[in-house]
Design an enzyme around this catalytic site. Structure first.
Site, PDB file in Angstrom:
ATOM      1  N   ASP A  20      -3.206  -3.889   1.353  1.00 39.65           N
ATOM      2  CA  ASP A  20      -2.373  -2.768   0.934  1.00 39.65           C
ATOM      3  C   ASP A  20      -2.270  -1.826   2.134  1.00 39.65           C
ATOM      4  O   ASP A  20      -3.071  -1.933   3.082  1.00 39.65           O
ATOM      5  CB  ASP A  20      -3.038  -2.082  -0.266  1.00 39.65           C
ATOM      6  CG  ASP A  20      -2.342  -0.805  -0.671  1.00 39.65           C
ATOM      7  OD1 ASP A  20      -1.097  -0.804  -0.729  1.00 39.65           O
ATOM      8  OD2 ASP A  20      -3.038   0.196  -0.924  1.00 39.65           O
ATOM      9  N   LEU A  21      -1.347  -0.888   2.105  1.00 38.57           N
ATOM     10  CA  LEU A  21      -1.195   0.011   3.246  1.00 38.57           C
ATOM     11  C   LEU A  21      -1.674   1.431   2.930  1.00 38.57           C
ATOM     12  O   LEU A  21      -2.720   1.859   3.413  1.00 38.57           O
ATOM     13  CB  LEU A  21       0.254   0.017   3.745  1.00 38.57           C
ATOM     14  CG  LEU A  21       0.415   0.595   5.147  1.00 38.57           C
ATOM     15  CD1 LEU A  21       1.422  -0.185   5.969  1.00 38.57           C
ATOM     16  CD2 LEU A  21       0.824   2.061   5.093  1.00 38.57           C
ATOM     17  N   ASP A  22      -0.933   2.171   2.102  1.00 34.28           N
ATOM     18  CA  ASP A  22      -1.312   3.560   1.803  1.00 34.28           C
ATOM     19  C   ASP A  22      -2.636   3.602   1.046  1.00 34.28           C
ATOM     20  O   ASP A  22      -2.785   2.970  -0.001  1.00 34.28           O
ATOM     21  CB  ASP A  22      -0.224   4.226   0.960  1.00 34.28           C
ATOM     22  CG  ASP A  22       1.093   4.347   1.698  1.00 34.28           C
ATOM     23  OD1 ASP A  22       1.374   5.424   2.239  1.00 34.28           O
ATOM     24  OD2 ASP A  22       1.832   3.348   1.743  1.00 34.28           O
ATOM     25  N   ASP A 198      -6.406  -0.003  -2.908  1.00 33.92           N
ATOM     26  CA  ASP A 198      -7.067   1.206  -3.406  1.00 33.92           C
ATOM     27  C   ASP A 198      -6.583   1.692  -4.763  1.00 33.92           C
ATOM     28  O   ASP A 198      -7.173   2.613  -5.340  1.00 33.92           O
ATOM     29  CB  ASP A 198      -6.858   2.354  -2.411  1.00 33.92           C
ATOM     30  CG  ASP A 198      -5.418   2.875  -2.441  1.00 33.92           C
ATOM     31  OD1 ASP A 198      -4.493   2.071  -2.222  1.00 33.92           O
ATOM     32  OD2 ASP A 198      -5.231   4.069  -2.716  1.00 33.92           O
TER      33      ASP A 198
END
EC number: 3.1.3.12
Length: 266
Positions: A20-22, A198
């Protein structure tokens, strides 16, 4: 039970990496445009991808255009908009399309209503819509009701809750489905999946990775299906740096062994 992640994977094994990124590779910011992935982390991802024959993908609620911009100068396989759009290792795109009339009608309704909630933001993604309330948490219930009403009118759409956001996306799309699709394709097929995320949106990915016998890693607090946990984004960075350092050391050792073998042969 979710355990703290304190060690790196065994580098002799074959892994397929999903991030995932953010909130995972980059700190969450008040506005999505403020998010940046540090250069050394991008370099680490590229090293990891190279060592894994390209079996590394970014899995995000962002669009693929945004993901490419954040990953510059590198170009990875991607799943954007929670799996509604995907790009494989060969650059082929797989996109779930929403009929123009439906997308237009939903957009009009959302723009009309969200104006009543100062601080809330509407992000249109083509086939999906995100209602952000990070700057206006008092509107969470109202925006959830709005999103539910949209999915009642258009049952082909589904809700996806996240951190200070509720998304309206094509039913049947998810990060889990995107990971499952990658795992059926080269170079991911036959490898052990590792997924770091997250948010609530990542739970479907954890479920798929767990089913495939992989490593699921939750970033931050909260209930989760993930088997492992890292406390926050800085811990993800440290963990990645440990892996890339080990990879570089392994590469140097291999070069040394090759040189010694060559020297003995002459």
């Amino acid at each position: 039970m979710t355990e703290p992640l304190t060690e790196t994977p065994e580098l002799s094994a074959k892994y397929a990496w999903f991030f995932d990124l953010d909130g995972t590779l980059a700190e969450i910011k008040p506005h999505p445009d403020q998010v940046v992935v540090p250069d050394n982390i991008l370099q680490g991802l590229q090293l990891l991808a190279t060592a894994s024959d390209g079996a590394l993908a970014l899995i995000s609620g962002r669009s693929m255009v945004e993901l490419d911009a954040l990953a510059k100068p590198y170009r990875f396989p991607l799943a954007g908009v929670h799996g509604a759009e995907r790009r494989d290792i060969n650059g082929k795109t797989h996109i779930v399309h929403l009929p123009d009339a439906i997308a237009r009608d939903i957009s009009v309704q959302l723009h009309t209503v969200i104006a009543q909630y100062p601080g809330a933001e509407l992000e249109a993604k083509g086939m999906a819509f995100a209602l952000h309330y990070r700057q206006a948490p008092q509107h969470e219930d109202a925006l959830m009701t709005l999103a539910q009403r949209i999915t009642q009118i258009w049952p082909q759409m589904a809700l996806q809750q996240g951190k200070c956001v509720v998304e309206i996306k094509p039913r049947g799309t998810s990060k889990g489905e995107a990971i499952a699709a990658f795992m059926q394709e080269a170079p991911f097929i036959g490898r052990t999946p590792v997924f770091l995320g997250d948010d609530l949106t990542d739970e479907s990915g954890f479920a798929v990775v767990n089913r495939l016998g992989g490593m699921s890693v939750k970033i931050g607090t909260g209930a989760t299906q993930a088997s492992w946990r890292l406390a926050g984004v800085p811990d993800v960075w440290s963990w990645l740096e440990m892996i890339t350092t080990a990879l570089q050391q392994k590469r140097e050792n291999n070069r040394s062994d090759d040189y010694e073998s060559f020297s003995r042969s002459i």
